[in-house]
Design a protein around this motif. Structure first.
Motif, short mmCIF file in Angstrom:
data_model
loop_
_atom_site.label_atom_id
_atom_site.label_comp_id
_atom_site.label_asym_id
_atom_site.label_seq_id
_atom_site.Cartn_x
_atom_site.Cartn_y
_atom_site.Cartn_z
N LEU A 123 0.84 -1.21 0.00
CA LEU A 123 0.00 0.00 0.00
C LEU A 123 0.88 1.26 0.00
N LEU A 125 -2.40 4.77 -2.07
CA LEU A 125 -3.52 4.20 -1.31
C LEU A 125 -4.77 4.14 -2.18
N TYR A 159 -4.59 1.37 -4.59
CA TYR A 159 -4.75 0.07 -3.91
C TYR A 159 -6.24 -0.22 -3.68
#
Ligand SMILES: CC/C=C\CCC/C=C/C(=O)SCCNC(=O)CCNC(=O)[C@H](O)C(C)(C)COP(=O)(O)OP(=O)(O)OC[C@H]1O[C@@H](n2cnc3c(N)ncnc32)[C@H](O)[C@@H]1OP(=O)(O)O
Length: 298
Positions: free
Chosen positions: A178, A287, A290
């Motif tokens: 991440l 992030l 992800y």
């Protein structure tokens, strides 16, 4: 079996969420607009039962779909732990999951996406406190890992005293995937179980161990079929409770002292790192990608 439900956790249903900054400090209030998304209500997310005969409580994590650790959920867990600690008759707690095939998917990533600085700070402090409580509790703690146990999930399981896991699931610290880094105190608690080198390479790669590899390395203590995990956890708890409580707890305190000392001296710096790192544009982008990749795998 005599079961008693604890009347816990009403804070998150109120217009203001009372969020403790630390156990010893006064709580602060957050406006409700800061609440993160959840598919289960706060009241449903955590169920505590207590078996008077065995003197063991079960903390059932039911924040669907994956027990993502939001600020409210961590706060609930923390309050519940404190109540159980203060319940003199209670000697142990089993942590189990009500989510299909997932023990805990780690931190609720939404907490780190475009956060407000105030909430991010409270989120991390509350997580630190919850970990410390679990890691040092006088209660005997057993994780009944009926599914995947990832990053923040591994934070919970590795802070426990004993772990029983179902086969064919994944467990470990995948934070680097991440674009983030597990905090040193979480790394330490995994390192205490599997040693330096296994922790180092798996951390650097974001590798998740299979249940079977986790058993071989000591990241979990037993692997049994999924429908027997809770029963096995109960049986193992009963065996553990044959050891006198104070001697067991003092031994745990002795073994975990270095990790706790390191945590206490580094927690402020760790908090600063987290609140400065997460809002960075590059981290936000990673992030976000992800989360998108999780959604698009369907
Ligand atoms: C400087 C220090 C900085 C930071 C330190 C931070 C330390 C700790 C970090 C963490 O814990 S980060 C979280 C890491 N966790 C993960 O990467 C797990 C991601 N999830 C998965 O791999 C899978 O969801 C699964 C757990 C294996 C379950 O798979 P399954 O196929 O059963 O479910 P699905 O993927 O469809 O997920 C359902 C639903 O839940 C959402 N989801 C999953 N995980 C999270 C999460 N951690 N936070 C928030 N939301 C999560 C997923 O997107 C799906 O949502 P949707 O139904 O709306 O599409």
């Amino acid at each position: 079996m005599t079961m008693r439900s604890f009347g816990l956790i009403r804070q998150c249903c109120n217009a203001l969420v009372r969020v403790p900054l630390a156990r010893e400090k006064s709580p602060v209030s957050l406006p409700i607009s800061h609440l993160s998304r959840s598919l289960t209500t706060a009241a449903e997310a955590l169920k505590i039962t207590y078996d008077e005969k065995s003197e063991v409580a079960t903390m059932h994590l039911c924040r669907k779909p994956v027990n993502g650790l939001s600020l409210e959920f961590i706060t609930q867990i923390s309050i519940a732990l404190e109540k159980l600690e203060n319940e003199r008759s209670c000697r142990g707690v089993i942590i189990s999951s009500g989510c299909d095939n997932v023990f805990c998917a780690g931190l609720d990533i939404n907490e780190m996406l475009r956060p407000t600085p105030e909430r991010l700070e409270i989120f991390w402090k509350t997580l630190q406190d919850m970990w410390l409580q679990l890691f040092t509790t006088r209660l005997m703690t057993v994780a009944a890992i009926t599914g995947h146990c990832i990053a923040g999930g591994c934070l919970i399981s590795s802070a426990c005293d004993h772990r029983v896991m179902a086969p064919n699931f994944k467990i470990g610290l995948n934070e680097v995937k991440l674009g983030i880094v597990a905090p040193f105190w979480l790394v330490d608690s995994v390192k205490n179980l599997i040693g330096y080198r296994q922790t180092e390479w798996s951390l650097m790669k974001g590798h998740l161990f299979s249940s079977e590899d986790a058993l071989r390395l000591g990241l979990v203590d037993k692997v049994v079929p999924q429908d027997q995990v809770v029963l096995q956890a109960e049986a193992d708890m009963a065996e553990w409770l044959q050891v006198p409580d104070s001697a067991r707890h003092l031994s745990k305190t002795l073994m975990r002292r270095d990790t706790v000392v390191r945590f206490r001296s580094g927690r402020e710096a760790d908090l600063k790192t987290f609140v400065n790192y997460i809002p960075k544009e590059s981290i936000q982008k990673t992030l976000h990608s992800y989360v998108e990749s999780l959604k698009s795998k369907k």
